[in-house]
Design a protein around this motif. Structure first.
Motif, PDB file in Angstrom:
ATOM      1  N   PHE A 106      -1.619  15.002 -18.481  1.00 12.72           N
ATOM      2  CA  PHE A 106      -1.832  15.255 -19.892  1.00 12.72           C
ATOM      3  C   PHE A 106      -2.457  16.633 -20.109  1.00 12.72           C
ATOM      4  CE2 PHE A 106      -2.095  10.695 -21.839  1.00 12.72           C
ATOM      5  CZ  PHE A 106      -0.865  10.408 -21.291  1.00 12.72           C
ATOM      6  N   GLY A 107      -3.331  17.042 -19.188  1.00 12.66           N
ATOM      7  CA  GLY A 107      -3.968  18.353 -19.331  1.00 12.66           C
ATOM      8  C   GLY A 107      -2.952  19.477 -19.396  1.00 12.66           C
ATOM      9  N   GLY A 108      -1.946  19.450 -18.489  1.00 15.02           N
ATOM     10  CA  GLY A 108      -0.898  20.472 -18.535  1.00 15.02           C
ATOM     11  C   GLY A 108      -0.107  20.411 -19.820  1.00 15.02           C
ATOM     12  N   VAL A 161       8.216  15.715 -28.328  1.00 20.13           N
ATOM     13  CA  VAL A 161       8.887  14.670 -27.541  1.00 20.13           C
ATOM     14  C   VAL A 161       8.352  13.323 -27.998  1.00 20.13           C
ATOM     15  CG1 VAL A 161       9.204  16.180 -25.551  1.00 20.13           C
ATOM     16  CG2 VAL A 161       7.169  14.757 -25.688  1.00 20.13           C
ATOM     17  N   PRO A 162       9.094  12.254 -27.782  1.00 19.98           N
ATOM     18  CA  PRO A 162       8.616  10.931 -28.221  1.00 19.98           C
ATOM     19  C   PRO A 162       7.404  10.484 -27.408  1.00 19.98           C
ATOM     20  CG  PRO A 162      10.983  10.928 -27.815  1.00 19.98           C
ATOM     21  CD  PRO A 162      10.455  12.202 -27.232  1.00 19.98           C
ATOM     22  N   TYR A 163       6.593   9.683 -28.044  1.00 20.95           N
ATOM     23  CA  TYR A 163       5.495   9.014 -27.351  1.00 20.95           C
ATOM     24  C   TYR A 163       5.714   7.524 -27.502  1.00 20.95           C
ATOM     25  CZ  TYR A 163       0.878   7.375 -26.059  1.00 20.95           C
ATOM     26  OH  TYR A 163      -0.171   6.716 -25.437  1.00 20.95           O
ATOM     27  N   GLU A 164       5.918   6.849 -26.361  1.00 20.98           N
ATOM     28  CA  GLU A 164       6.210   5.417 -26.337  1.00 20.98           C
ATOM     29  C   GLU A 164       7.347   5.075 -27.292  1.00 20.98           C
ATOM     30  OE1 GLU A 164       2.489   3.397 -26.959  1.00 20.98           O
ATOM     31  OE2 GLU A 164       1.965   3.574 -24.830  1.00 20.98           O
ATOM     32  N   ILE A 200       0.836  -1.202   0.000  1.00 23.68           N
ATOM     33  CA  ILE A 200       0.000   0.000   0.000  1.00 23.68           C
ATOM     34  C   ILE A 200       0.875   1.258   0.000  1.00 23.68           C
ATOM     35  CG2 ILE A 200      -1.664   1.336   1.351  1.00 23.68           C
ATOM     36  CD1 ILE A 200      -2.716  -1.437   2.378  1.00 23.68           C
ATOM     37  N   ASP A 201       1.898   1.246   0.844  1.00 20.62           N
ATOM     38  CA  ASP A 201       2.787   2.408   0.937  1.00 20.62           C
ATOM     39  C   ASP A 201       3.538   2.642  -0.373  1.00 20.62           C
ATOM     40  OD1 ASP A 201       1.912   2.541   3.507  1.00 20.62           O
ATOM     41  OD2 ASP A 201       3.803   1.979   4.443  1.00 20.62           O
ATOM     42  N   ALA A 202       3.935   1.567  -1.035  1.00 22.93           N
ATOM     43  CA  ALA A 202       4.627   1.715  -2.314  1.00 22.93           C
ATOM     44  C   ALA A 202       3.721   2.385  -3.335  1.00 22.93           C
ATOM     45  CB  ALA A 202       5.103   0.358  -2.825  1.00 22.93           C
ATOM     46  N   TYR A 203       2.466   1.959  -3.384  1.00 15.10           N
ATOM     47  CA  TYR A 203       1.517   2.558  -4.331  1.00 15.10           C
ATOM     48  C   TYR A 203       1.276   4.041  -4.035  1.00 15.10           C
ATOM     49  CZ  TYR A 203       0.075  -2.106  -6.006  1.00 15.10           C
ATOM     50  OH  TYR A 203       0.031  -3.348  -6.564  1.00 15.10           O
ATOM     51  N   GLU A 204       1.211   4.412  -2.767  1.00 14.30           N
ATOM     52  CA  GLU A 204       0.803   5.767  -2.369  1.00 14.30           C
ATOM     53  C   GLU A 204       1.678   6.850  -2.985  1.00 14.30           C
ATOM     54  OE1 GLU A 204      -0.865   9.122  -0.357  1.00 14.30           O
ATOM     55  OE2 GLU A 204      -1.606   7.214  -1.135  1.00 14.30           O
ATOM     56  N   TYR A 205       2.960   6.591  -3.135  1.00 12.53           N
ATOM     57  CA  TYR A 205       3.858   7.621  -3.649  1.00 12.53           C
ATOM     58  C   TYR A 205       4.353   7.271  -5.056  1.00 12.53           C
ATOM     59  CZ  TYR A 205       3.674   9.303   1.101  1.00 12.53           C
ATOM     60  OH  TYR A 205       3.226   9.783   2.310  1.00 12.53           O
ATOM     61  N   SER A 206       3.424   6.738  -5.857  1.00 12.68           N
ATOM     62  CA  SER A 206       3.759   6.401  -7.235  1.00 12.68           C
ATOM     63  C   SER A 206       2.605   6.828  -8.129  1.00 12.68           C
ATOM     64  CB  SER A 206       3.991   4.890  -7.374  1.00 12.68           C
ATOM     65  OG  SER A 206       2.761   4.190  -7.304  1.00 12.68           O
ATOM     66  N   ALA A 207       2.726   6.515  -9.425  1.00 13.49           N
ATOM     67  CA  ALA A 207       1.646   6.835 -10.366  1.00 13.49           C
ATOM     68  C   ALA A 207       0.611   5.714 -10.410  1.00 13.49           C
ATOM     69  CB  ALA A 207       2.238   7.073 -11.761  1.00 13.49           C
ATOM     70  N   GLU A 208       0.619   4.823  -9.404  1.00 14.28           N
ATOM     71  CA  GLU A 208      -0.338   3.723  -9.341  1.00 14.28           C
ATOM     72  C   GLU A 208      -1.116   3.763  -8.030  1.00 14.28           C
ATOM     73  OE1 GLU A 208       1.809   0.308 -12.009  1.00 14.28           O
ATOM     74  OE2 GLU A 208       2.526   0.480  -9.936  1.00 14.28           O
ATOM     75  N   ARG A 209      -1.373   4.956  -7.549  1.00 20.31           N
ATOM     76  CA  ARG A 209      -2.008   5.107  -6.244  1.00 20.31           C
ATOM     77  C   ARG A 209      -3.344   4.365  -6.143  1.00 20.31           C
ATOM     78  NH1 ARG A 209      -0.776  11.498  -4.889  1.00 20.31           N
ATOM     79  NH2 ARG A 209       0.860  11.106  -3.378  1.00 20.31           N
ATOM     80  N   THR A 210      -4.109   4.428  -7.212  1.00 21.56           N
ATOM     81  CA  THR A 210      -5.455   3.845  -7.126  1.00 21.56           C
ATOM     82  C   THR A 210      -5.428   2.331  -6.966  1.00 21.56           C
ATOM     83  OG1 THR A 210      -5.488   3.843  -9.549  1.00 21.56           O
ATOM     84  CG2 THR A 210      -6.550   5.687  -8.439  1.00 21.56           C
ATOM     85  N   GLY A 232       2.694   7.588 -21.538  1.00 19.11           N
ATOM     86  CA  GLY A 232       1.837   6.457 -21.858  1.00 19.11           C
ATOM     87  C   GLY A 232       0.701   6.322 -20.857  1.00 19.11           C
ATOM     88  N   PRO A 233      -0.161   5.358 -21.053  1.00 14.31           N
ATOM     89  CA  PRO A 233      -1.271   5.126 -20.110  1.00 14.31           C
ATOM     90  C   PRO A 233      -0.754   4.824 -18.706  1.00 14.31           C
ATOM     91  CG  PRO A 233      -1.622   3.932 -22.168  1.00 14.31           C
ATOM     92  CD  PRO A 233      -0.220   4.455 -22.216  1.00 14.31           C
ATOM     93  N   LEU A 234      -1.420   5.362 -17.688  1.00 17.11           N
ATOM     94  CA  LEU A 234      -1.042   5.154 -16.297  1.00 17.11           C
ATOM     95  C   LEU A 234      -2.148   4.396 -15.575  1.00 17.11           C
ATOM     96  CD1 LEU A 234       0.329   8.724 -15.417  1.00 17.11           C
ATOM     97  CD2 LEU A 234       1.631   6.739 -16.186  1.00 17.11           C
TER      98      LEU A 234
END
Length: 1015
Positions: free
Chosen positions: A289-291, A310-313, A53-63, A277-279
């Motif tokens: 992506f909005g910014g 910039v490159p995409y994937e 849980i803690d690992a997820y909290e401070y990453s781009a996979e929080r959910t 890429g997709p998160l």
């Protein structure tokens, strides 16, 4: 993984907690959880779930934390008694994380989110927690669904509820509560709420990172651009590379896009292209992506749609291609949220964000960014064409008259006016254009070519001369003849030919009709130009003679040439001074420069001042800029800063109409340099920032721009804006490294010190090591020794013991080569002693540390034999004895049973006693050995305290530390009264000192020690 032992799993969990946050840490945490589940150890499984849980909290996979948390909650419901107080607290603490995260998952229905919230509310009430965290989670739900009334109720109840152990940290709460006001358009209220975080009073792992990003656009809208700039520099430095802060990265990109810093925004996007890429966390993906889309939309409007972004994937993409990809994905995510929430709010807000217009044309940021390629801006088509478009020739006569007036007065705006004239007449049929206007335009173009050193300039000027001659404009012919001679000299033509052209120019001026108002001016200009060109030609001829091996006193000849030029210029000033102020000023400025080349500043300064005064009096203030800038620099070198500031400010005032970007940069960097030396750092930063912007505009970002940014970084550092200084300096460091070895060394040292202050020990060590490498070949070994020692200090702070030892050994070797840096040598030896105890405290490591400490004391004692009263040497010797006693105390502590260590630790916590945190490999000192070491410790602390006492009241704090440690060691030896007597004697002595001599804390703390020892 299923074959892992329980111990291997525990070690893996410990290791996982030390990994950088991101996909790799998450993957390992998942594998460890799977292994723990099959291990059959419920406690280990719970520990693994929490780690995941803690690992997820401070990453781009929080959910993704919802699943492991649900399993942890099942474990709790199955056997609550298995969760002790700490584990139960950990469960409930993470409950609020999940309650905030599930609303960010569009696939989870609102009804399910609501049930989670209700369950959280019920469980918190049963556990006796405040509703504060529950109402915070309710606010997140209300905001996500666009229920403004519920959001306002939730935030009101959130603020009203008591804080308790489940409340988020103050910094995180402040962030969200300020965001509430920003979302409602009340920028001023948001900034007010955020102030405790922005000011540094409230911080945490992700604050002020997020608030700094959130505050950018509100500050710009409030007109507080300087603060916005600083928040960007400081905030992006904190957020860079942290995938849990991609929302903030997007906000920094958007800020750049809306403040004329598109190139900077593109650089930031490039640094984080791996996350395009997709998160797993689609809400974060949409916000990031909005910014990026704001930036890409802006780049398209500026005409960069077909440029690479910039490159995409892994595949290069143009601006328009990337815009299409990200826009499609972001809107798809928004549609998923809208479908769940029952409305179009998320999509509407995203559309509004992407299409935002710039808030400022340009806000200079100070950092170096690669410029964008030139492009044709994309502008919307006009709604309707004008009914009666203006004819190309309309107003042309007035425009030509303005251009001629500007040309004749030498006004900086003349170039722009003639360019407009050229554009206007190009749209007219040739017969409709006055031939004199055509000749004037050609004259302007030929002069521009000559200034640029174009090879075709002499031919262009000759053609212009012939045009004027055909039109009967003798006064223009005379001037063009002179320009032709000057351009020919610049082209490297033979001196004989140049002299012929100069003579022809003078004859043309003298042949003008005596009634011609410009006759005297043309003659004077020809004489002045002839003097200058002749001086140049003599230098060329002398150089050629020297190159052919016929050097007959070239240096003397050049000096003589300067004397001849100076004499001629003096006569010129005397002859034309009253009538031709601008030409006389030109002559005086040249005389001033000649005087400076001869080292005669007393003669140069009044000449430069007079030159500036003449052109200001002649209503040509822009021509005063160069002599005033030069005068300011000379005055500053003579340590006359007040006069230098006066000259630099005057130059800036008179530069108002200057259009040359480089000249504007020079004026401002000069004033910034003066102000920084006068301790006016804030204003110096303003001018250095503007100077960097002007140099960038002039295409001199790597030259003048680098120097301006170096000044800006120094000004920021002087103001205490360390993060801003480091960001600016790092951006221009590659440029500074190309400006010679001396500046490269200085820049790396400066950056190293900034990074050390920012507690970036690794980064600081790298800069110091690179600086040491640069000075390796210098004859004086002291700079290399200093950098090696600084690098070693930083490496030690970073926990890189092996590397630190190597750096200290090299620094010690270099220090000993000089034989002068006794204090540095002693400090290196002490540091090496402590590094030897990093891994374990054994008899062997302690003996090695003692040897280093003894060596340090010996170095200092030898130096004191030569200079017994040196206070620095005496204090360093006292510090060495003090630290040797600490080393011995560390050895004793390593030998004690665990319960005794805890007791010692309690004492240390109460009174500041140096405690031990190092693991030990056991040996048997025995009671006698421990007693002997303790007695030696006391003796060392007594010696150090006596030396500090002899140094006076300035060392009272150090003296108290020694006596305090000795007193507690007395207590460990079973003689607390002796320890109390030591402190009581100090109390009596300090009490007799004049008020304010001792630190305020000293007497109360000393009295507490006595109380504890005699209790």
């Amino acid at each position: 993984m299923s074959t892992m032992t329980d111990e291997e799993i525990r070690q893996g969990l410990q290791q996982n907690r030390g990994l950088p946050y991101g996909a790799a840490r998450n993957a390992q945490a998942e594998a460890l959880t799977a292994a723990a589940e099959v291990s059959g150890d419920p406690a280990l499984f719970r520990q693994a779930l929490i780690t995941q849980i803690d690992a997820y909290e401070y990453s781009a996979e929080r959910t993704r934390m919802v699943v492991p948390f649900a399993r942890l909650l099942q474990e709790y419901d199955r056997d609550p008694a298995a969760f002790d107080g700490g584990h139960a607290h950990a469960l409930f603490w993470r409950f609020k994380w999940v309650a905030g995260r599930i609303v960010e998952s569009p696939e989870i229905p609102i009804e399910t989110v609501t049930r989670w919230l209700d369950d959280m509310d019920r469980r918190y009430r049963i556990a006796g927690y405040s509703e504060r965290a529950v109402r915070q989670s309710e606010f997140y739900l209300a905001h996500a669904t666009g229920d403004r009334e519920r959001a306002e109720r939730a935030i009101a109840r959130w603020r009203a509820a008591d804080r308790d152990s489940m409340s988020d940290c103050r910094a995180c709460e402040t962030h969200t509560q300020g965001w509430f006001w920003a979302d409602r358009g009340d920028d001023a209220k948001a900034i007010e709420v955020w102030e405790p975080v922005l000011g540094g009073d409230q911080t945490c792992m992700e604050e002020p990172h997020r608030v700094l990003a959130r505050s950018l656009l509100p500050l710009v809208r409030l007109g507080r651009a300087d603060e916005a700039r600083s928040h960007h520099l400081r905030g992006y430095r904190l957020a860079r590379g942290k995938e849990s802060l991609l929302r903030s990265i997007g906000e920094h990109i958007e800020f750049c896009a809306l403040t004329g810093n598109e190139a900077r925004g593109l650089e930031i996007l490039s640094e984080h292209a791996v996350h395009l890429g997709p998160l797993a966390d689609v809400d974060t993906q949409m916000e990031f992506f909005g910014g990026a889309l704001v930036l890409l939309h802006r780049l398209n409007r500026l005409g960069h749609g077909a440029d690479l972004s910039v490159p995409y994937e892994g595949t290069p993409r143009t601006v328009d291609e990337l815009y299409g990809i990200l826009r499609g994905q972001a809107l798809a995510i928004a549609a998923r949220f809208d479908a769940r929430n029952g409305g179009s709010r998320v999509s509407d807000e995203l559309h509004e964000r992407i299409g935002r217009e710039p808030l400022l044309d340009v806000l200079p940021l100070g950092v170096r960014s690669a410029g964008l390629p030139r492009a044709v801006p994309v502008t919307p088509a006009p709604a309707a064409a004008p009914a009666r478009p203006e004819a190309p020739g309309a107003g042309l006569d007035a425009l030509v008259e303005r251009a001629r007036t500007a040309r004749d007065s030498g006004h900086p705006g003349a170039d722009a006016l003639w360019a407009e004239v050229a554009a206007r007449i190009s749209a007219l049929p040739a017969p409709e254009v006055d031939p004199l206007v055509t000749a004037d335009v050609a004259d302007h173009q030929a002069l521009a070519a000559a200034r640029a050193g174009a090879k075709e300039a002499p031919q262009l000027l000759a053609d212009v001369r012939d045009r004027y001659r055909a039109l009967g404009r003798a006064e223009r012919v005379a001037l063009t003849e002179l320009r032709l001679a000057t351009a020919t000299a610049q082209s490297g033509e033979e001196p004989r030919r140049v002299r012929e052209l100069l003579a022809a120019a003078l004859r043309a001026a003298e042949a003008l009709d005596p009634a011609e108002p410009l006759r005297t001016r043309r003659i004077a200009l020809a004489e002045l130009s002839s003097m200058r060109v002749e001086s140049y030609l003599r230098t060329v001829e002398a150089t050629r003679t020297q190159d052919h091996g016929h050097d007959h006193g070239h240096g003397h000849g050049e000096e003589h040439g300067h004397e001849v030029l100076a004499a001629g210029l003096g006569e010129f000033v005397a002859t034309y001074g009253p009538d031709l102020a601008d030409l006389t000023a030109e002559a005086e400025e040249t005389l001033g420069r000649l005087a400076l080349s001869a080292g005669d500043t007393d003669r140069a300064l009044p000449l430069l001042a007079s030159a500036a005064a003449r052109v200001v009096g002649a209503d040509r203030p822009w021509e005063a800029v160069d002599p005033l800038v030069l005068r300011a620099g000379v005055l500053l070198s003579l340590e006359r800063p007040e006069e230098a500031e006066e000259a630099a400010r005057s130059a800036l005032e008179h530069a108002a109409e200057v259009v040359d970007a480089e000249q504007q940069g020079i004026v401002r960097i000069t004033l910034a340099d003066v102000l920084l030396r006068r301790d006016s750092a804030a204003e110096a930063a303003e001018h250095a920032l503007t100077a960097a912007h002007w140099f960038d505009q002039a295409g001199l970002a790597s030259d003048g721009g680098a120097q301006a940014r170096l000044l800006l970084a120094r000004a920021y550092a002087r103001e205490g804006r360390t993060a801003d200084a480091a960001e600016v300096l790092q951006s221009t460091l590659p440029d500074l490294l190309q400006h010679g070895e001396g500046q490269a060394v200085s820049a790396r040292e400066f950056l190293g010190n900034l990074l050390r202050e920012l507690r970036d020990a690794r980064g600081a060590a790298e800069q110091f090591l690179l600086a040491a490498e640069l000075v390796q070949g210098w004859e004086d070994p002291r700079p290399q020794a200093g950098f090696a020692q600084a690098a070693a200090d930083c490496l030690a702070d970073a926990g890189l013991a092996e590397e630190a030892v190597a750096a200290y050994e090299r620094a010690l070797e270099l220090r000993r080569l000089t034989g002068e840096a006794v204090v540095s040598e002693a400090r290196i030896l002490r540091s090496l002693a402590w590094l030897g105890l990093r891994e374990a405290v054994t008899d062997e490591t302690t003996a090695a540390a003692r040897t280093r400490m003894d060596e340090a004391a010996g170095v200092l004692e030898a130096a004191l034999a030569r200079d017994p009263e040196d206070p620095e040497l005496r204090s360093e010797l006292a510090q060495t004895w003090h630290q040797l006693a600490q080393v011995l105390d560390r050895r004793v502590s390593a030998e004690l049973p665990d319960e005794d260590k805890e007791a010692d630790g309690d004492a240390a916590g109460r009174e500041g006693r140096d405690g031990s945190g190092t693991s030990a490999a056991r040996s048997t000192l025995g009671a006698a050995g421990i007693e002997a070491l303790r007695l030696e410790e006391i003796g060392l602390w007594e010696r150090a305290a006596a030396l500090y006492a002899a140094l006076g009241t300035a060392y009272l704090q150090e003296r108290f530390q020694c006596l305090n440690n000795a007193a507690w060691t007395d207590q460990e030896l079973g003689r607390p009264a002796a320890g109390a007597a030591r402190i009581s004697a100090l109390i009596e002595e300090v009490g007799a000192l004049p008020e304010g001599t001792a630190p305020e804390w000293l007497l109360p703390q000393a009295q507490r020690v006595v109380t504890h020892l005699t209790a």
